[in-house]
Design an enzyme around this catalytic site. Structure first.
Site, PDB file in Angstrom:
ATOM      1  N   ASP A   1       0.821  -1.202   0.000  1.00 43.94           N
ATOM      2  CA  ASP A   1       0.000   0.000   0.000  1.00 43.94           C
ATOM      3  C   ASP A   1       0.863   1.263   0.000  1.00 43.94           C
ATOM      4  O   ASP A   1       2.098   1.199   0.019  1.00 43.94           O
ATOM      5  CB  ASP A   1      -0.984  -0.010   1.175  1.00 43.94           C
ATOM      6  CG  ASP A   1      -0.268  -0.085   2.520  1.00 43.94           C
ATOM      7  OD1 ASP A   1       0.847   0.427   2.635  1.00 43.94           O
ATOM      8  OD2 ASP A   1      -0.833  -0.680   3.459  1.00 43.94           O
ATOM      9  N   LEU A   2       0.208   2.400   0.002  1.00 42.38           N
ATOM     10  CA  LEU A   2       0.896   3.684  -0.185  1.00 42.38           C
ATOM     11  C   LEU A   2       1.972   3.922   0.865  1.00 42.38           C
ATOM     12  O   LEU A   2       3.073   4.398   0.549  1.00 42.38           O
ATOM     13  CB  LEU A   2      -0.139   4.814  -0.156  1.00 42.38           C
ATOM     14  CG  LEU A   2       0.394   6.238  -0.356  1.00 42.38           C
ATOM     15  CD1 LEU A   2       0.923   6.414  -1.767  1.00 42.38           C
ATOM     16  CD2 LEU A   2      -0.699   7.261  -0.060  1.00 42.38           C
TER      17      LEU A   2
END
Length: 427
Positions: free
Chosen positions: A127-128
């Site tokens: 994820d980010l």
């Protein structure tokens, strides 16, 4: 009698979808996945959007086979023939989305890769705000195979979480846990170290190992135990480790390693040959492709000439810099060099040593007369004359009988001439 191949034939309309498995060629979703365009699921979305065509005709269903000689295009771009499987290790930094296109326009992993790489897809996602090892490949089928839990490849993470827990609580994760209706499999978690924070509480480093890798699994499971993850690093994925890769760097896995580790997972026709990867060295993209200087690489080794300004090379100082305590080397001075401060043609500061005359070799002027011995007679035998000194006195007073010495004859040669040394007395 066999029917001619028609790539746009849609047998599912007649209830004959099973005939696709026996005809020539392979399904379009599988062909695009093997070519590294996208996974099968993403290919179905591309077909629904009308972005895939065969021989110039847009597809409306994924139930189509591609035979050798067909022209397959995506967004008008011809899909090249599949090449052997390639795998890359990439150190994903935080702030990048693991996708090819982000609806919000945020920077992506694939937008920051070097521009001389083929089209790649990821094995799983990060994820980010997560970082660490991300496997990339040009083989969509391999990506799908490595993502399935049936492979039981262990993913290992290091998580820094804020809060307080015990090893006994973490051991309960070995039996699995259900969070908000989602059941997670066995997780091995161990406390590495804990740091007290100034404002209270602790930051705990935990090593987490799991084999499922569901969406945000580590964060959600630790949050269920009262921990807030503020940093998450993937250290390994199966037999592949992050190693010394720095954030943003990418390295290709060698063909020999792929053959050893992927036997039985990759088909023989897609297995790479040779010993060296096509993409040599370790590199990181300086800027994203599409921007000024985008996709240029910072390789390990000598920088290219056109990358000046990207890699700062310190100028070589004129004088050597020595650390404190080091002895500075003394400068070597040539014995023929002129004295310091003297100009050309000027006389040296020290006078040259005077050459001794031949008289000094026979007359020792510097030595005093010996005590208790009579002085030799002077020239002409004048009384009161100064006694002779040195070698002249010793030659003139050659010992004879006991108690005295007879004076020798006067030398015939002049002082300083050849043969000027006095001769002994006649007997």
């Amino acid at each position: 009698m066999t029917k001619p191949h028609d790539p746009l034939y849609e047998p599912e309309l007649e209830g004959q979808d099973g005939e696709l498995d026996g005809g020539p060629g392979e399904r379009v979703a599988k062909a695009l996945a093997r070519a590294g365009v996208a996974s099968r699921r993403e290919v179905e979305r591309l077909i629904e959007a009308g972005r895939v065509a065969i021989n110039g005709k847009v597809l409306t269903t994924p139930a189509v086979k591609v035979a050798p000689g067909d022209f397959l295009t995506v967004d008008g771009q011809l899909v090249a023939e599949r090449e052997p499987t390639r795998i890359f290790r990439y150190h994903k930094p935080t702030g990048l989305m693991t996708t090819h296109n982000d609806p919000k326009g945020r920077p992506t992993v694939f937008g920051s890769l070097p521009k001389d790489l083929p089209r790649l897809i990821s094995v799983g996602r990060l994820d980010l705000n997560s970082e660490g090892l991300l496997l990339l490949t040009n083989d969509g089928e391999l990506s799908r195979a490595l993502e399935t839990p049936s492979n039981a490849w262990v993913r290992r993470y290091r998580a820094r979480a804020f809060g307080d827990t015990t090893q006994a609580k973490l051991d309960t994760l070995k039996d699995g846990i259900t969070v908000e209706g989602v059941k997670y499999g066995a997780i091995d978690a161990k406390i590495d170290k804990a740091h007290e924070k100034a404002g209270g509480g602790k930051n705990i480093w935990i090593t987490v190992s799991l084999s499922e890798g569901k969406n945000r699994e580590v964060r959600r499971v630790l949050e269920a135990l009262g921990l807030k993850v503020n940093r998450l690093i993937r250290m390994s994925y199966g037999p592949f480790a992050l190693g010394p890769l720095e954030a943003g760097q990418i390295e290709e896995v060698g063909p020999r390693v792929i053959r050893e580790l992927m036997e039985g997972i990759i088909s023989e026709e897609n297995m790479p040959t040779g010993d060296r990867p096509k993409f040599g060295g370790i590199a990181s993209a300086v800027k994203a492709p599409g921007t000024a200087g985008g996709g240029d690489l910072q390789r390990r080794g000598a920088p290219r000439a056109d990358r000046t300004g990207v890699i700062d090379v310190p100028e070589k100082s004129e004088k050597p810099v020595y650390k404190a305590g080091w002895a500075k080397p003394k400068k070597k001075v040539s014995p023929h060099a002129p004295a310091k401060g003297a100009s050309k043609g000027a006389a040296p500061s020290k006078p040259k040593r005077a050459v001794k005359s031949i008289e000094s070799k026979f007359i020792d002027i510097g030595k005093p007369a010996a005590r208790g011995k009579p002085a030799a007679p002077s020239k002409g035998g004048r009384p009161g004359a100064k006694p002779a000194d040195g070698a002249a006195r010793r030659v003139a007073e050659k010992p004879g009988k006991p108690g005295g010495a007879r004076p020798g004859p006067r030398p015939t040669g002049g002082a300083g001439g050849r043969g000027s040394a006095p001769r002994g007395p006649k007997r």
